[in-house]
Design a protein around this motif. Structure first.
Motif, PDB file in Angstrom:
ATOM      1  N   LEU A   3      60.291  40.237  31.772  1.00  0.00           N
ATOM      2  CA  LEU A   3      59.925  41.465  31.063  1.00  0.00           C
ATOM      3  C   LEU A   3      59.423  41.076  29.678  1.00  0.00           C
ATOM      4  CD1 LEU A   3      59.858  44.536  30.588  1.00  0.00           C
ATOM      5  CD2 LEU A   3      62.295  44.433  30.042  1.00  0.00           C
ATOM      6  N   ILE A   4      58.220  41.525  29.339  1.00  0.00           N
ATOM      7  CA  ILE A   4      57.583  41.176  28.071  1.00  0.00           C
ATOM      8  C   ILE A   4      57.268  42.458  27.313  1.00  0.00           C
ATOM      9  CG2 ILE A   4      55.649  39.999  26.962  1.00  0.00           C
ATOM     10  CD1 ILE A   4      55.261  38.452  29.606  1.00  0.00           C
ATOM     11  N   THR A   5      57.774  42.586  26.091  1.00  0.00           N
ATOM     12  CA  THR A   5      57.417  43.738  25.276  1.00  0.00           C
ATOM     13  C   THR A   5      56.131  43.425  24.509  1.00  0.00           C
ATOM     14  OG1 THR A   5      58.726  43.076  23.327  1.00  0.00           O
ATOM     15  CG2 THR A   5      59.838  44.379  25.031  1.00  0.00           C
ATOM     16  N   GLY A   6      55.308  44.453  24.316  1.00  0.00           N
ATOM     17  CA  GLY A   6      54.029  44.235  23.652  1.00  0.00           C
ATOM     18  C   GLY A   6      53.171  43.256  24.420  1.00  0.00           C
ATOM     19  N   GLY A   7      53.098  43.446  25.735  1.00  0.00           N
ATOM     20  CA  GLY A   7      52.490  42.442  26.585  1.00  0.00           C
ATOM     21  C   GLY A   7      51.028  42.620  26.904  1.00  0.00           C
ATOM     22  N   SER A   8      50.360  43.633  26.386  1.00  0.00           N
ATOM     23  CA  SER A   8      49.005  43.928  26.846  1.00  0.00           C
ATOM     24  C   SER A   8      47.934  43.068  26.193  1.00  0.00           C
ATOM     25  CB  SER A   8      48.678  45.406  26.619  1.00  0.00           C
ATOM     26  OG  SER A   8      48.704  45.713  25.235  1.00  0.00           O
TER      27      SER A   8
ATOM     28  N   ALA B 283      64.393  37.236  32.797  1.00  0.00           N
ATOM     29  CA  ALA B 283      63.987  36.774  31.473  1.00  0.00           C
ATOM     30  C   ALA B 283      63.403  37.924  30.670  1.00  0.00           C
ATOM     31  CB  ALA B 283      62.963  35.650  31.588  1.00  0.00           C
ATOM     32  N   LEU B 284      63.673  37.909  29.372  1.00  0.00           N
ATOM     33  CA  LEU B 284      63.131  38.890  28.432  1.00  0.00           C
ATOM     34  C   LEU B 284      62.403  38.156  27.319  1.00  0.00           C
ATOM     35  CD1 LEU B 284      62.924  41.709  26.967  1.00  0.00           C
ATOM     36  CD2 LEU B 284      65.127  41.125  25.905  1.00  0.00           C
ATOM     37  N   ILE B 285      61.190  38.609  27.008  1.00  0.00           N
ATOM     38  CA  ILE B 285      60.449  38.120  25.852  1.00  0.00           C
ATOM     39  C   ILE B 285      60.315  39.269  24.866  1.00  0.00           C
ATOM     40  CG2 ILE B 285      58.378  36.951  25.019  1.00  0.00           C
ATOM     41  CD1 ILE B 285      59.947  35.437  27.187  1.00  0.00           C
ATOM     42  N   ASN B 286      61.009  39.169  23.746  1.00  0.00           N
ATOM     43  CA  ASN B 286      60.897  40.165  22.681  1.00  0.00           C
ATOM     44  C   ASN B 286      59.675  39.821  21.833  1.00  0.00           C
ATOM     45  OD1 ASN B 286      62.963  42.177  22.800  1.00  0.00           O
ATOM     46  ND2 ASN B 286      64.480  40.620  22.279  1.00  0.00           N
ATOM     47  N   ASN B 287      58.538  40.378  22.216  1.00  0.00           N
ATOM     48  CA  ASN B 287      57.272  40.016  21.586  1.00  0.00           C
ATOM     49  C   ASN B 287      56.678  41.132  20.734  1.00  0.00           C
ATOM     50  OD1 ASN B 287      54.581  38.494  21.423  1.00  0.00           O
ATOM     51  ND2 ASN B 287      53.971  40.368  22.468  1.00  0.00           N
TER      52      ASN B 287
ATOM     53  N   GLY C 201      70.345  34.312  32.753  1.00  0.00           N
ATOM     54  CA  GLY C 201      68.925  34.447  32.447  1.00  0.00           C
ATOM     55  C   GLY C 201      68.598  33.850  31.107  1.00  0.00           C
ATOM     56  N   ALA C 202      67.462  34.251  30.557  1.00  0.00           N
ATOM     57  CA  ALA C 202      67.008  33.710  29.274  1.00  0.00           C
ATOM     58  C   ALA C 202      66.310  34.786  28.471  1.00  0.00           C
ATOM     59  CB  ALA C 202      66.071  32.527  29.506  1.00  0.00           C
ATOM     60  N   ILE C 203      66.492  34.714  27.171  1.00  0.00           N
ATOM     61  CA  ILE C 203      65.805  35.592  26.218  1.00  0.00           C
ATOM     62  C   ILE C 203      65.048  34.703  25.237  1.00  0.00           C
ATOM     63  CG2 ILE C 203      66.081  37.280  24.354  1.00  0.00           C
ATOM     64  CD1 ILE C 203      68.656  38.217  25.759  1.00  0.00           C
ATOM     65  N   VAL C 204      63.787  35.013  25.017  1.00  0.00           N
ATOM     66  CA  VAL C 204      63.016  34.341  23.973  1.00  0.00           C
ATOM     67  C   VAL C 204      62.501  35.401  23.008  1.00  0.00           C
ATOM     68  CG1 VAL C 204      60.996  32.935  23.416  1.00  0.00           C
ATOM     69  CG2 VAL C 204      62.336  32.435  25.470  1.00  0.00           C
ATOM     70  N   ASN C 205      62.873  35.256  21.750  1.00  0.00           N
ATOM     71  CA  ASN C 205      62.394  36.148  20.705  1.00  0.00           C
ATOM     72  C   ASN C 205      61.175  35.522  20.032  1.00  0.00           C
ATOM     73  OD1 ASN C 205      64.604  37.980  21.012  1.00  0.00           O
ATOM     74  ND2 ASN C 205      65.897  36.577  19.837  1.00  0.00           N
ATOM     75  N   ILE C 206      60.147  36.324  19.783  1.00  0.00           N
ATOM     76  CA  ILE C 206      58.987  35.825  19.052  1.00  0.00           C
ATOM     77  C   ILE C 206      59.208  36.087  17.569  1.00  0.00           C
ATOM     78  CG2 ILE C 206      56.495  35.890  18.766  1.00  0.00           C
ATOM     79  CD1 ILE C 206      57.477  34.832  21.486  1.00  0.00           C
TER      80      ILE C 206
ATOM     81  N   ASN D  21      66.672  31.788  22.679  1.00  0.00           N
ATOM     82  CA  ASN D  21      65.915  30.953  21.759  1.00  0.00           C
ATOM     83  C   ASN D  21      64.806  31.772  21.121  1.00  0.00           C
ATOM     84  OD1 ASN D  21      66.962  28.044  22.292  1.00  0.00           O
ATOM     85  ND2 ASN D  21      66.579  28.841  24.360  1.00  0.00           N
ATOM     86  N   ALA D  22      64.143  31.197  20.127  1.00  0.00           N
ATOM     87  CA  ALA D  22      63.004  31.860  19.490  1.00  0.00           C
ATOM     88  C   ALA D  22      61.855  30.882  19.348  1.00  0.00           C
ATOM     89  CB  ALA D  22      63.385  32.419  18.122  1.00  0.00           C
TER      90      ALA D  22
END
Length: 248
Positions: free
Chosen positions: A7-12, A84-88, A136-141, A183-184
């Motif tokens: 799942l990616i936020t701001g993914g467009s 997985a989550l990408i806080n983007n 799972g995993a979370i990656v913050n941008i 992680n970030a």
């Protein structure tokens, strides 16, 4: 076996879109949020599906809790899993501290910081061992701005990314026993339209000489770092802030 779901936020567009495309190539299904560019979201979804990824996209303002809850509800409905989550999702604009208005700060921190907290909270509910998840995993941008301060440009934005760094370090320790790594990635000057949106279309040209590599990075280079942090190749890495800044 079902493909893992990211799942990616701001993914467009920008880093989010580059990450989605690389994830699709590496065998993920994709759910992503967008804020206003529906046409870009539709075009990206077509590209992702052509790569074999089951894809769904949802309009969401991540600073609005109801929107985030709907985003995760849609993820549950269409995929029934979260790996997985990408806080983007994030915003910025150039302004001196002396000129900042409270409403602008509230919007900036709402999207860049509070949105990341809410999304991480919902992801943990789905991934944590104690909640019946499989880890799972979370990656913050984040941004290299968090350690540079970005004077005369984005001190407020840099402060939000400093908050993301602290959030990453603390959350990683809080959920490691739940099977979740956090992680970030901290991009430097990256060639996306974020600079134009922030008020200076020519910013890359002005600043590239300050980068040891003498160029801006690409969204794809940031995506490579993100996908490494999601992969088993980084299985012993958590609570890490990974700079992708050309040596800056």
């Amino acid at each position: 076996m079902d493909k893992p779901l990211i799942l990616i936020t701001g993914g467009s567009q920008g880093i989010g879109a580059a990450t989605a495309l690389l994830a699709a190539q590496k065998g993920y299904n994709i759910c992503f949020s967008y804020h206003s560019q529906e046409q870009l979201a539709q075009e990206l979804a077509v590209r992702l599906e052509s790569l074999g990824a089951k894809t769904h996209f949802v309009r969401a303002d991540v600073s609005v809790e109801a929107d985030v809850l709907n985003l995760f509800s849609e993820t549950d409905k269409h995929f029934g899993r979260l790996d997985a989550l990408i806080n983007n999702a994030g915003i910025l604009r150039q302004k001196l501290v002396r000129d900042i208005e409270v409403k602008e700060l509230e919007k900036l921190f709402g999207i860049n910081v509070i949105g990341s907290f809410i999304c991480a909270r919902e992801a943990i509910k789905r991934m944590a061992f104690s909640q019946g998840g499989k880890g799972g995993a979370i990656v913050n941008i984040s941004s290299i701005a968090s350690r540079m301060g970005s004077p005369f440009e984005y001190v407020d934005y840099a402060a939000t990314k400093g908050a993301i760094d602290s959030f990453t370090l603390g959350l990683a320790k809080e959920v490691i026993g739940e099977g979740i790594r956090v992680n970030a990635v901290r991009p430097g000057i990256i060639a996306t339209d974020l600079h134009a949106k922030g008020g200076e279309p020519g910013r890359i040209e002005r600043l590239k000489s300050a980068v040891p590599m003498q160029r801006a990075g690409t969204a794809e280079e940031v995506a490579q770092a993100v996908l490494w942090l999601l992969s088993d190749d980084s299985s012993y890495t958590t609570g890490h802030l990974l700079d992708v800044g050309g040596g800056r």
